[in-house]
Scaffold this motif. Structure first.
Motif, PDB file in Angstrom:
ATOM      1  N   ASP A 141       0.868  -1.165   0.000  1.00 21.92           N
ATOM      2  CA  ASP A 141       0.000   0.000   0.000  1.00 21.92           C
ATOM      3  C   ASP A 141       0.911   1.222   0.000  1.00 21.92           C
ATOM      4  O   ASP A 141       1.880   1.268   0.785  1.00 21.92           O
ATOM      5  N   TYR A 143       1.423   5.645  -0.354  1.00 22.53           N
ATOM      6  CA  TYR A 143       0.882   7.001  -0.272  1.00 22.53           C
ATOM      7  C   TYR A 143       1.999   7.988  -0.592  1.00 22.53           C
ATOM      8  O   TYR A 143       3.110   7.882  -0.054  1.00 22.53           O
ATOM      9  N   TRP A 287      -7.698  14.966   1.808  1.00 26.29           N
ATOM     10  CA  TRP A 287      -7.143  13.708   2.298  1.00 26.29           C
ATOM     11  C   TRP A 287      -8.116  12.568   2.010  1.00 26.29           C
ATOM     12  O   TRP A 287      -7.731  11.487   1.582  1.00 26.29           O
ATOM     13  N   GLN A 290      -8.656  10.926  -1.633  1.00 24.66           N
ATOM     14  CA  GLN A 290      -7.696   9.956  -2.147  1.00 24.66           C
ATOM     15  C   GLN A 290      -8.209   8.525  -1.975  1.00 24.66           C
ATOM     16  O   GLN A 290      -9.170   8.277  -1.242  1.00 24.66           O
ATOM     17  N   LEU A 292      -7.793   5.785  -0.071  1.00 24.37           N
ATOM     18  CA  LEU A 292      -7.141   5.554   1.212  1.00 24.37           C
ATOM     19  C   LEU A 292      -6.662   4.118   1.368  1.00 24.37           C
ATOM     20  O   LEU A 292      -7.311   3.174   0.907  1.00 24.37           O
ATOM     21  N   ASN A 293      -5.519   3.969   2.037  1.00 20.77           N
ATOM     22  CA  ASN A 293      -4.980   2.647   2.333  1.00 20.77           C
ATOM     23  C   ASN A 293      -4.152   2.714   3.606  1.00 20.77           C
ATOM     24  O   ASN A 293      -4.103   3.755   4.276  1.00 20.77           O
ATOM     25  N   HIS A 296      -1.637   5.667   4.296  1.00 14.37           N
ATOM     26  CA  HIS A 296      -2.166   6.954   4.751  1.00 14.37           C
ATOM     27  C   HIS A 296      -2.270   6.979   6.277  1.00 14.37           C
ATOM     28  O   HIS A 296      -1.952   7.992   6.917  1.00 14.37           O
TER      29      HIS A 296
END
Length: 351
Positions: A141, A143, A287, A290, A292-293, A296
């Motif tokens: 994952d 970011y 935020w 996005q 998310l994963n 983050h």
């Protein structure tokens, strides 16, 4: 020049040590050279007829904030943030965070001088994206976060940058105080310690700035913004803790993936409910826009995990920042396990 000798020393040590490749260090050094070469004394920029009125006002504010930082907050009195550089891009660096698909433990990279950290920074967005793409292919994952400023930890005199000069007074003050705090206390390989310490200096510094030089509406607006930021952080960390329990459980990978998707969906819904009470403020909408994963959430935890502990330490020093810095330095010299235990003890409520 002095800074060129330091850059050469940095590159030499980088080639013979550290886990990043020489190519990466060459990228980092060239980016730092560009930044340093574009610096101009603030006084020169202020007297330049080509400087816009808005930039001139902001640089005058920076001068007052910079003097306040050393005079009232005990932060280093040096040439950092007394020059200005226009990089002609929105961020100075782009940091890449990565975690395994079913873990919140961030991947770490080790560098000369900075130690091991939970992100890898690039001066060019395309380079960051290229590196992130490789991590995604490996199953991480990922970011990518644009960064308006960073500290060279006193190795160089860091300049004010176009990437943050036009921020609000509160945000500009907080950024300067935060980055200068890294020159006071910094532990190689302990990002959460470093960032939490600097965040507390930032929060305390901005509060004191407005007490002495701001207006009542400015101070109240800043307090409201802090409350929103705290509510956001508490919300994210709550869901982060739920995910950590799921990942540590005996569930199969398919069940963990399903729970992961559900929890991120609930996080979005809870933010929408939280924001409904913010009178139209949308501080963290970008935020949440996005995909998310885990990465983050790891980034959020890095900056806030020990904030309450450091705030308690400051209270124990009766708000004396110089004594607070000394206590933090003592803690800095402890082995990491003991340092973390000391911070956890500070976070525990007193019976």
């Amino acid at each position: 020049m002095k800074y060129r000798r330091r850059l050469l020393a940095l590159l030499l040590f980088a080639i013979i040590g550290g886990c990043a490749s020489p190519a990466y260090y060459l990228h980092a050094v060239s980016g730092q050279v560009e930044l340093l070469n574009k610096r101009r004394p603030v006084e020169e920029v202020l007297s330049d007829p080509a400087t816009t009125p808005q930039t001139r006002r902001q640089l005058e504010l920076v001068r007052r904030l910079r003097d306040f930082a050393s005079r009232e907050l005990g932060l280093p009195d040096n040439r950092s943030y007394r020059t200005y550089a226009d990089l002609e891009r929105p961020f100075v660096v782009w940091n890449v965070f990565a975690t395994p698909e079913l873990s919140l433990e961030p991947k770490r990279w080790c560098f000369v001088f900075a130690g091991c950290v939970s992100y890898r920074g690039y001066f060019a967005q395309d380079e960051a994206e290229k590196f992130a793409a490789g991590l995604k292919q490996d199953g991480y994952d990922v970011y990518i976060g644009g960064v308006p400023a960073y500290s060279t930890l006193g190795w160089f005199n860091d300049p004010v940058l176009n990437t943050f000069i036009h921020r609000s007074e509160a945000d500009l003050a907080g950024l300067l105080f935060h980055e200068l705090a890294h020159q006071v206390v910094y532990v190689g390989g302990d990002t959460t310690f470093n960032e939490s310490f600097a965040t507390v200096v930032e929060l305390e510094g901005v509060q004191r700035w407005f007490e002495r030089h701001g207006t009542a509406p400015q101070a109240e607006a800043y307090r409201q913004k802090l409350r929103r930021r705290e509510q956001f952080t508490v919300l994210v960390l709550k869901h982060r803790a739920r995910l950590a329990e799921i990942y540590a459980s005996n569930l199969g990978d398919a069940e963990k993936r399903s729970a992961k998707g559900r929890i991120f969906g609930e996080l979005r819904n809870d933010y929408a409910a939280l924001k409904a009470g913010w009178n139209g403020h949308a501080d963290f909408d970008k935020w949440f826009e996005q995909d998310l994963n885990n990465a983050h959430l790891a980034a959020i935890g890095l900056y806030h995990q020990h904030v309450m502990a450091f705030q308690e330490l400051l209270m124990q020093q009766n708000g004396d920042l110089v004594s607070f810095y000394s206590s933090a330095k003592e803690m800095m010299n402890l082995p990491k396990t003991e340092r973390t235990m000391a911070l956890r003890k500070l976070s525990q409520p007193v019976n």
